[in-house]
Enzyme design. Structure first.
Site, short mmCIF file in Angstrom:
data_model
loop_
_atom_site.label_atom_id
_atom_site.label_comp_id
_atom_site.label_asym_id
_atom_site.label_seq_id
_atom_site.Cartn_x
_atom_site.Cartn_y
_atom_site.Cartn_z
N ASP A 1 1.58 35.69 -17.37
CA ASP A 1 2.35 34.63 -16.74
C ASP A 1 2.38 34.89 -15.23
OD1 ASP A 1 3.78 32.29 -16.59
OD2 ASP A 1 5.47 32.96 -17.79
N ARG B 1 13.38 36.44 -17.32
CA ARG B 1 12.70 37.08 -18.46
C ARG B 1 12.89 36.30 -19.77
NH1 ARG B 1 12.46 43.50 -18.17
NH2 ARG B 1 11.12 42.95 -16.41
N TYR C 1 3.58 28.87 -5.53
CA TYR C 1 2.20 29.21 -5.89
C TYR C 1 1.27 28.11 -5.40
CZ TYR C 1 4.13 33.04 -8.51
OH TYR C 1 4.79 34.20 -8.84
N PRO C 2 0.01 28.47 -5.10
CA PRO C 2 -0.90 27.48 -4.49
C PRO C 2 -1.19 26.30 -5.41
CG PRO C 2 -2.08 29.53 -5.05
CD PRO C 2 -0.61 29.80 -5.20
N TRP C 3 -1.21 26.54 -6.74
CA TRP C 3 -1.55 25.44 -7.65
C TRP C 3 -0.45 24.40 -7.75
CZ3 TRP C 3 -2.00 30.64 -9.19
CH2 TRP C 3 -0.87 31.19 -9.81
N THR D 1 11.64 33.45 -20.74
CA THR D 1 10.36 32.93 -21.25
C THR D 1 9.55 34.05 -21.91
OG1 THR D 1 10.35 31.31 -19.46
CG2 THR D 1 8.26 31.68 -20.60
N ASP E 1 11.13 35.95 -13.99
CA ASP E 1 12.36 35.69 -13.25
C ASP E 1 13.55 36.18 -14.07
OD1 ASP E 1 14.34 34.68 -11.64
OD2 ASP E 1 13.93 32.58 -12.02
P1 5GP Z 1 12.02 33.08 -16.61
O1 5GP Z 1 11.96 32.68 -18.05
O2 5GP Z 1 11.50 34.49 -16.38
O3 5GP Z 1 13.37 32.87 -16.00
O4 5GP Z 1 11.12 32.10 -15.81
C1 5GP Z 1 9.82 31.95 -16.04
C2 5GP Z 1 9.31 30.62 -15.54
O5 5GP Z 1 10.18 29.98 -14.58
C3 5GP Z 1 8.03 30.84 -14.80
O6 5GP Z 1 6.93 30.85 -15.68
C4 5GP Z 1 8.02 29.70 -13.80
O7 5GP Z 1 7.49 28.55 -14.38
C5 5GP Z 1 9.47 29.46 -13.46
N1 5GP Z 1 9.86 30.19 -12.23
C6 5GP Z 1 10.81 31.14 -12.13
N2 5GP Z 1 10.90 31.60 -10.88
C7 5GP Z 1 9.97 30.94 -10.16
C8 5GP Z 1 9.55 31.00 -8.77
O8 5GP Z 1 10.04 31.76 -7.94
N3 5GP Z 1 8.55 30.15 -8.41
C9 5GP Z 1 7.96 29.30 -9.28
N4 5GP Z 1 6.99 28.52 -8.80
N5 5GP Z 1 8.33 29.23 -10.59
C10 5GP Z 1 9.31 30.03 -11.03
#
Ligand code: 5GP
Length: 205
Positions: free
Chosen positions: A112, A118, A185-187, A120, A116
C-alpha cells in the site's frame, strides 16, 4: 492547516528501488497483493526491482479497500477525512489464482502507499488470513501462508489498527517514516507540473 508533502513519481520509484533488496533478503515474496488505488503503482515498480534473472515476474493481485471518503463540505479538496469503516470495493480474482488454494503455503507481500491509522492494513491482513484458513481447511493442507507488508510511508502516530506480531517483528517495511502530515502522491495530481513544482519549492526552502 495540515502540512502537505508532495512526493514525485521519481521519488516513489527510488523508494521502491531502495526497499527491494531488503524485501528480497528478508522475505522473497511469491505473490504481491496491491491495495488499491494507492498500492498499484508502488507494487508495479517494486515488481521490476524484485525480478530475479531466470525467474518469472512476481504476480500482482489487486484488492480495493476504501476507508476515506471525501467530505462534501470540505474546504480543502485534497485532504480527505478519515472514515470509520473499511469498504471492500474489489477482492482477489479467484479464477486467476486457481481458487484461493493458490495462496496456501505462499509468501505474500501486501503493498500500500501509506500506513496512517493502520485500519486498512489490519482489515486486509485479517480478511486475507481468513480466506487462507478456509482454503487450507478445504484442501487439508498444513502449509502456512506468510504475509509481509510494504508501504512507501508510515505515519509515526498512535495506530488504531493492529497487525500480527510476526508481521510487525521483521515483516513490515516502510520506505520512509513521516510525521502526521498529508502526503500528496503524484497519481492523485490534477496538475502534475504544479505538483512537481511544489515538491521542488519545498526542497529549496
Ligand atoms: P489507514 O487505514 O492506515 O488509516 O489509511 C490508509 C488509506 O488512507 C491509504 O491507503 C490512503 O488511501 C488514505 N490516506 C491516509 N493518509 C493519507 C495521506 O497522507 N495521503 C493520501 N494521499 N492518502 C492517505
Amino acid at each position: 492547516m495540515v502540512e502537505k508533502i508532495y512526493v514525485t513519481y521519481n521519488e516513489v520509484h527510488k523508494l521502491c528501488q531502495e526497499a527491494a533488496p531488503q524485501i528480497l533478503a528478508n522475505f522473497k515474496p511469491q505473490l504481491m497483493i496491491a491495495i488499491g488505488g494507492g498500492g498499484y503503482v508502488p507494487a508495479r515498480i517494486l515488481r521490476s526491482f524484485l525480478k530475479q534473472p531466470g525467474s518469472p515476474n512476481i504476480p500482482i493481485q489487486a484488492i480495493g479497500l476504501s476507508l476515506y471518503e471525501q467530505l462534501a463540505d470540505s474546504t480543502d479538496n485534497d485532504i480527505e477525512a478519515a472514515g470509520t469503516r473499511v469498504t471492500r470495493t474489489q477482492w482477489l480474482d479467484l479464477t486467476a489464482l486457481g481458487e484461493m488454494a493458490n495462496l496456501v503455503g505462499k509468501r505474500v507481500l501486501i503493498v500500500d502507499e501509506v500506513d496512517d491509522t493502520r485500519t486498512t492494513l489490519e482489515y486486509a491482513v485479517k480478511e486475507l488470513q481468513k480466506d487462507v484458513e478456509e482454503a487450507r481447511a478445504k484442501i487439508g493442507s498444513d502449509l502456512k501462508t506468510e504475509f509481509a507488508i510494504f508501504v512507501l510511508h508510515n505515519k509515526d502516530k498512535k495506530k488504531k489498527g493492529i497487525l500480527p506480531d510476526d508481521i510487525t517483528n521483521g515483516r513490515y517495511l516502510a520506505a520512509r517514516t513521516v510525521g502526521d502530515e498529508w502526503i500528496c502522491y503524484p497519481w492523485e495530481a490534477m496538475d502534475i507540473d504544479e505538483h512537481d513544482a511544489l515538491n521542488a519549492a519545498a526542497k529549496s526552502n
